[in-house]
Design an enzyme around this catalytic site. Structure first.
Site, PDB file in Angstrom:
ATOM      1  N   HIS A 162       0.786  -1.056   0.232  1.00 37.28           N
ATOM      2  CA  HIS A 162      -0.126   0.152   0.070  1.00 37.28           C
ATOM      3  C   HIS A 162       0.655   1.132   0.033  1.00 37.28           C
ATOM      4  O   HIS A 162       0.525   2.286   0.611  1.00 37.28           O
ATOM      5  CB  HIS A 162      -0.846   0.026   1.245  1.00 37.28           C
ATOM      6  CG  HIS A 162      -1.794  -1.331   1.336  1.00 37.28           C
ATOM      7  ND1 HIS A 162      -2.979  -1.439   0.947  1.00 37.28           N
ATOM      8  CD2 HIS A 162      -1.391  -2.256   1.912  1.00 37.28           C
ATOM      9  CE1 HIS A 162      -3.284  -2.725   1.126  1.00 37.28           C
ATOM     10  NE2 HIS A 162      -2.278  -3.288   1.694  1.00 37.28           N
ATOM     11  N   SER A 283      13.207  21.151 -17.514  1.00 39.33           N
ATOM     12  CA  SER A 283      12.115  21.851 -17.567  1.00 39.33           C
ATOM     13  C   SER A 283      12.183  23.115 -18.437  1.00 39.33           C
ATOM     14  O   SER A 283      13.388  23.614 -18.512  1.00 39.33           O
ATOM     15  CB  SER A 283      11.627  22.175 -16.480  1.00 39.33           C
ATOM     16  OG  SER A 283      10.672  23.369 -16.348  1.00 39.33           O
ATOM     17  N   LYS A 289      14.732  21.463 -12.318  1.00 43.01           N
ATOM     18  CA  LYS A 289      14.062  20.187 -12.633  1.00 43.01           C
ATOM     19  C   LYS A 289      15.192  19.086 -13.547  1.00 43.01           C
ATOM     20  O   LYS A 289      15.953  19.593 -14.079  1.00 43.01           O
ATOM     21  CB  LYS A 289      12.837  20.532 -13.628  1.00 43.01           C
ATOM     22  CG  LYS A 289      11.619  20.878 -12.750  1.00 43.01           C
ATOM     23  CD  LYS A 289      11.449  19.844 -11.856  1.00 43.01           C
ATOM     24  CE  LYS A 289       9.949  20.018 -11.711  1.00 43.01           C
ATOM     25  NZ  LYS A 289       9.266  18.980 -12.272  1.00 43.01           N
ATOM     26  N   GLU A 296       8.598   7.739 -17.445  1.00 44.68           N
ATOM     27  CA  GLU A 296       7.262   7.960 -17.930  1.00 44.68           C
ATOM     28  C   GLU A 296       6.773   7.469 -19.222  1.00 44.68           C
ATOM     29  O   GLU A 296       5.545   7.062 -19.454  1.00 44.68           O
ATOM     30  CB  GLU A 296       7.121   9.379 -17.573  1.00 44.68           C
ATOM     31  CG  GLU A 296       7.137  10.059 -16.252  1.00 44.68           C
ATOM     32  CD  GLU A 296       7.277  11.586 -16.103  1.00 44.68           C
ATOM     33  OE1 GLU A 296       7.035  12.146 -16.996  1.00 44.68           O
ATOM     34  OE2 GLU A 296       7.835  11.567 -15.125  1.00 44.68           O
TER      35      GLU A 296
END
Ligand code: ARG
Length: 465
Positions: A162, A283, A289, A296
């Site tokens: 979890h 970014s 960043k 992804e």
């Protein structure tokens, strides 16, 4: 005999008017199925050899056809071949060119076969090869995963359920879980060979052929195990396409799960791993960043494979037997799924080589969240003759106490522990040591260091052969 004019469709004598240019444009599949040219030519050569052996065509015609087909193969390979949308697909493009090269004798190549059996023959051969390539890529990934595992046997981290700290594990044990998955993926792909290995060639349009062909001969020559049993099933069946797309989907799903874990672990909240500059992007506005875009990408691409699988399932649902144009889309789906998976496996291999665990942070996080609570309960069962439920209860008291005092379990004194269980002795404190905790899971398949080493040795043997 009327000549087969080259600017005309094969069926130009029956269908007199040209099909609409719109249909020609969208109904053709040449841009996609030209990928099958090698398989198509190989199968045609075997087909005419068989026709000659069976005395259906002459020696001279057989040789002329093989000469023409070999020339076409060279033309396509060296990109000199002009594909024509007017001729729909790879099969007709090749046949048309054969007429140009060898003349009217080209008309014998399609004796006793149809595009319906031709296309499934080509496609099955192609999928067999693609499967072998995927298996090779999976071998590579497995080797890289084992390598990283080997370096991290003693890297302790929290194991989550979890996404909450559950029990301490070795990072290597986590990685070796993926070796199991990729190994199953491999077996799943290999299992498909049973169905892929049945030769469709010779069932013709749907009912077989009146020519005295020898399907066992083409089966052997094309490297299949046996000819398919039923001509109607053969031209209608795309189960092997579903099997392939399913295998790709499961493998992509595995990659997406590890990608998701790594994205979370790379986040500023977790900071459990570092990704080298090679595999992150910046970014356009936020100068600080370093984003895990590649991970992804891997997670996202799974949607593509599922989509392709569902497209094929939907195309087949309720489709009457036998061949329909609907089936033509099968190749686009398979080619795209295959390419995406191969890319994803390459990217994932790169990621494995550019990822380092943040060992300090892993240990720090593992030391929070009362992660050794189960170890304490197990200790009470073993040393204080209690049932597991009783021990669980006592441990819960201790966890509640620690929470109230804002302490980790390993920060509690023996005096504090004795408030809950007066008979506790000082050696109980050892259960809060994470190394002991990890190493105590000696049951087969557990995270103990010796178990992990054994598994690594087992897989290294298998993968270095
Ligand atoms: N290009 C076609 C396909 O991939 C080949 C089979 C065509 N057969 C037919 N009867 N139209 O499905």
């Amino acid at each position: 005999m009327p000549k087969n004019k080259n600017n005309q469709a094969i069926w130009g004598k029956r269908i007199k008017n040209k099909s609409s240019s719109l249909f020609q444009k969208i109904g053709n599949s040449i841009r996609i199925d030209k990928k099958l040219y090698k398989e198509d030519i190989a199968a045609s050569i075997v087909h005419v050899e068989m026709l000659f052996k069976q005395k259906i065509i002459s020696f001279k015609i057989k040789n002329k056809i093989i000469y023409g087909l070999s020339k076409i193969e060279k033309e396509i390979t060296s990109k000199r071949f002009v594909f024509n949308e007017k001729f729909e697909d790879i099969h007709m493009n090749i046949e048309k060119r054969l007429f140009q090269i060898i003349g009217e004798d080209a008309g014998y190549v399609h004796t006793g076969r149809s595009r319906n059996d031709q296309v499934v023959t080509d496609f099955k051969i192609w999928i067999k090869l693609a499967t072998t390539e995927i298996v090779k890529s999976l071998n590579k990934i497995i080797k890289s995963t084992i390598k990283l595992s080997e370096k991290n046997i003693y890297t302790i981290m929290p194991g989550f359920t979890h996404l909450k700290n559950a029990q301490a594990i070795s990072f290597a044990h986590y990685l070796m879980a993926y070796v199991e998955m990729f190994n199953r993926d491999k077996r799943r792909f290999i299992n498909n060979f049973d169905n892929l290995d049945e030769n469709p060639l010779g069932v013709a349009a749907l009912s077989g052929t009146s020519f005295n062909i020898d399907r066992n001969y083409t089966t052997k020559k094309l490297g299949f195990k046996k000819p398919t049993n039923n001509s109607i099933d053969t031209v209608s069946d795309r189960d092997y396409v579903l099997d392939f797309l399913f295998c790709v989907s499961v493998c992509s799903m595995h990659i997406s799960r590890i990608a998701e874990d790594l994205i979370i672990w790379n986040s500023d909240g977790f900071k459990l791993i570092n990704l080298s500059d090679k595999i992150v992007t910046g970014s356009s506005i936020m100068p600080q960043k370093k984003n895990p875009d590649l991970l992804e990408y891997l997670r996202g691409k799974t949607g593509n494979s599922y989509g392709n699988l569902f497209s094929m399932l939907t195309i087949l649902k309720g489709l009457p037997l036998s061949y329909f144009k609907d089936l033509q889309d099968d190749k686009d789906l398979v080619f795209r799924s295959n390419k995406t998976l191969i890319d994803c496996l390459k990217i994932f291999d790169e990621i494995l080589k550019n990822l380092t665990p943040n060992k300090k942070r892993m240990l720090e996080l593992a030391n929070s969240g009362y992660i050794t609570a189960t170890d304490l309960a197990d200790y009470l069962v073993k040393n204080h003759s209690m049932s597991f439920r009783k021990a669980y209860e006592k441990t819960a008291y201790i966890v509640n106490y620690a929470e109230k005092k804002r302490k980790n379990l390993n920060q509690l004194t023996i005096q504090e522990l004795r408030k809950v269980e007066p008979s506790l002795t000082i050696d109980v404190l050892q259960v809060f040591d994470l190394k002991n905790s990890v190493n105590s899971k000696k049951s087969f398949g557990g995270t103990s260091f010796a178990n992990i080493k054994k598994m690594i040795i087992k897989y290294k043997k298998q993968y270095n052969d």
